[in-house]
Design an enzyme around this catalytic site. Structure first.
Site, PDB file in Angstrom:
ATOM      1  N   ASP A 103      29.602 -38.137 -49.835  1.00 20.85           N
ATOM      2  CA  ASP A 103      28.582 -37.101 -49.712  1.00 20.85           C
ATOM      3  C   ASP A 103      27.935 -36.866 -51.067  1.00 20.85           C
ATOM      4  O   ASP A 103      28.499 -37.219 -52.113  1.00 20.85           O
ATOM      5  CB  ASP A 103      29.221 -35.798 -49.204  1.00 20.85           C
ATOM      6  CG  ASP A 103      28.236 -34.897 -48.451  1.00 20.85           C
ATOM      7  OD1 ASP A 103      27.296 -34.395 -49.098  1.00 20.85           O
ATOM      8  OD2 ASP A 103      28.414 -34.713 -47.233  1.00 20.85           O
ATOM      9  N   TYR A 111      11.870 -37.609 -36.897  1.00 20.93           N
ATOM     10  CA  TYR A 111      13.326 -37.633 -36.727  1.00 20.93           C
ATOM     11  C   TYR A 111      13.699 -38.476 -35.514  1.00 20.93           C
ATOM     12  O   TYR A 111      14.599 -39.329 -35.583  1.00 20.93           O
ATOM     13  CB  TYR A 111      13.840 -36.207 -36.571  1.00 20.93           C
ATOM     14  CG  TYR A 111      15.326 -36.101 -36.338  1.00 20.93           C
ATOM     15  CD1 TYR A 111      16.235 -36.280 -37.378  1.00 20.93           C
ATOM     16  CD2 TYR A 111      15.834 -35.801 -35.072  1.00 20.93           C
ATOM     17  CE1 TYR A 111      17.600 -36.173 -37.167  1.00 20.93           C
ATOM     18  CE2 TYR A 111      17.203 -35.685 -34.852  1.00 20.93           C
ATOM     19  CZ  TYR A 111      18.078 -35.874 -35.898  1.00 20.93           C
ATOM     20  OH  TYR A 111      19.434 -35.760 -35.685  1.00 20.93           O
ATOM     21  N   ASN A 134      27.131 -41.185 -40.717  1.00 24.48           N
ATOM     22  CA  ASN A 134      26.758 -39.894 -40.154  1.00 24.48           C
ATOM     23  C   ASN A 134      25.657 -39.175 -40.929  1.00 24.48           C
ATOM     24  O   ASN A 134      24.930 -38.367 -40.348  1.00 24.48           O
ATOM     25  CB  ASN A 134      28.007 -39.006 -40.086  1.00 24.48           C
ATOM     26  CG  ASN A 134      27.667 -37.553 -39.860  1.00 24.48           C
ATOM     27  OD1 ASN A 134      27.261 -37.148 -38.765  1.00 24.48           O
ATOM     28  ND2 ASN A 134      27.796 -36.731 -40.911  1.00 24.48           N
TER      29      ASN A 134
END
Length: 268
Positions: free
Chosen positions: A39, A162, A93
């Site tokens: 991350d 998106y 993800n």
């Protein structure tokens, strides 16, 4: 019958410091896997990685990753592989959603979504393949699970770019599965289509579509989603996390190159 035991598996979860990614990391750990969170959030990520021991597994860790940066992908995957002593599962993800009507499209915001959601996923596949294929640093095959969205399968207003990026994730998944098979990499590649989940991103979307005038309020937007969902509710993080555990496990050993809707029927 094959169970969902992931003991001995070594998983890297991008965007794992919060939201769906955090829940997926927890579920993988609970199933016995060693998990490294990747991350941008260097403050939050290590704390979440440390907390994974409360769910199960051992040897969990954190690596810094900007998913749009090829060199960072290379170093992060190498670091994660060294930390865990291997790598056989990647959960792609990490993603962002920036709400906008097409008539108000901001090219910079569109490029950001394309880079994080589409390019980031493609780079993850690149480095997972290089690491997991025969001769790679891990070299024993594995599984890649990409996170698309129900937005890839429906025409919901306000999220055109998106939706397009998540449709792209679906196509990447299928071509990647074919390449892996044809080239003998031994890596299965699948994706999931999560429905709307009331995480920070999900709540932000409800607020945004109301703000741009598509719905009278965030609550009305949420109600519209539920109305479109045969199961009659929003998704939960655990719904998505359990699907990831299934796709990571031997219970899905002959499932390859597919998109699994986890949306309560919204996208059917």
């Amino acid at each position: 019958m094959t169970d969902l035991d992931l003991t001995g598996r070594k998983a890297l979860v991008t965007g794992g410091a919060q939201g769906l990614g955090e829940g997926m990391a927890q579920a993988l750990a609970a199933a016995g896997a060693t998990v490294v969170i990747a991350d941008l959030q260097d403050d939050l990520g290590p704390k979440v990685a440390e907390s994974l021991a409360n769910f199960g597994g051992s040897g969990h860790g954190f690596v810094h990753l900007d998913t749009t940066d090829d060199a960072n992908w290379e170093s992060a995957v190498a670091e994660a592989t060294e930390l865990m002593g291997g790598l056989d599962t990647l959960v792609n993800n990490a993603g962002i959603e920036i709400t906008s009507l097409l008539v108000d499209l901001d090219p910079a915001a569109a490029r950001k979504q394309l880079e994080v959601n589409l390019l980031g996923t493609a780079l993850g596949l690149k480095h997972a393949f290089r690491t997991m294929r025969p001769g790679g640093a891990a070299g024993h095959g594995g599984v890649v699970i990409n996170v698309a969205s129900v937005a890839a399968t429906i025409a919901f207003p306000g999220i055109a770019v998106y939706s397009a990026t998540k449709s792209g994730v679906d196509r990447l998944t299928r071509v990647a599965a074919m390449e892996s098979g044809k080239l003998g990499y031994g890596v299965r590649v699948n994706c999931i289509y999560p429905g709307l989940v009331p995480t920070a991103m999900g709540a932000g979307l409800a607020n945004d579509v109301a703000e741009i005038g598509l719905f009278g309020s965030p609550e009305e937007a949420v109600g519209a989603v539920i109305e479109l969902t045969p199961s009659g509710r929003l998704g939960e993080v655990s719904d998505m996390a359990d699907a990831v555990v299934f796709l990571a496990s031997d219970a899905s050993r002959f499932v390859n190159g597919v998109g699994l809707p986890v949306d309560g029927g919204m996208g059917m």
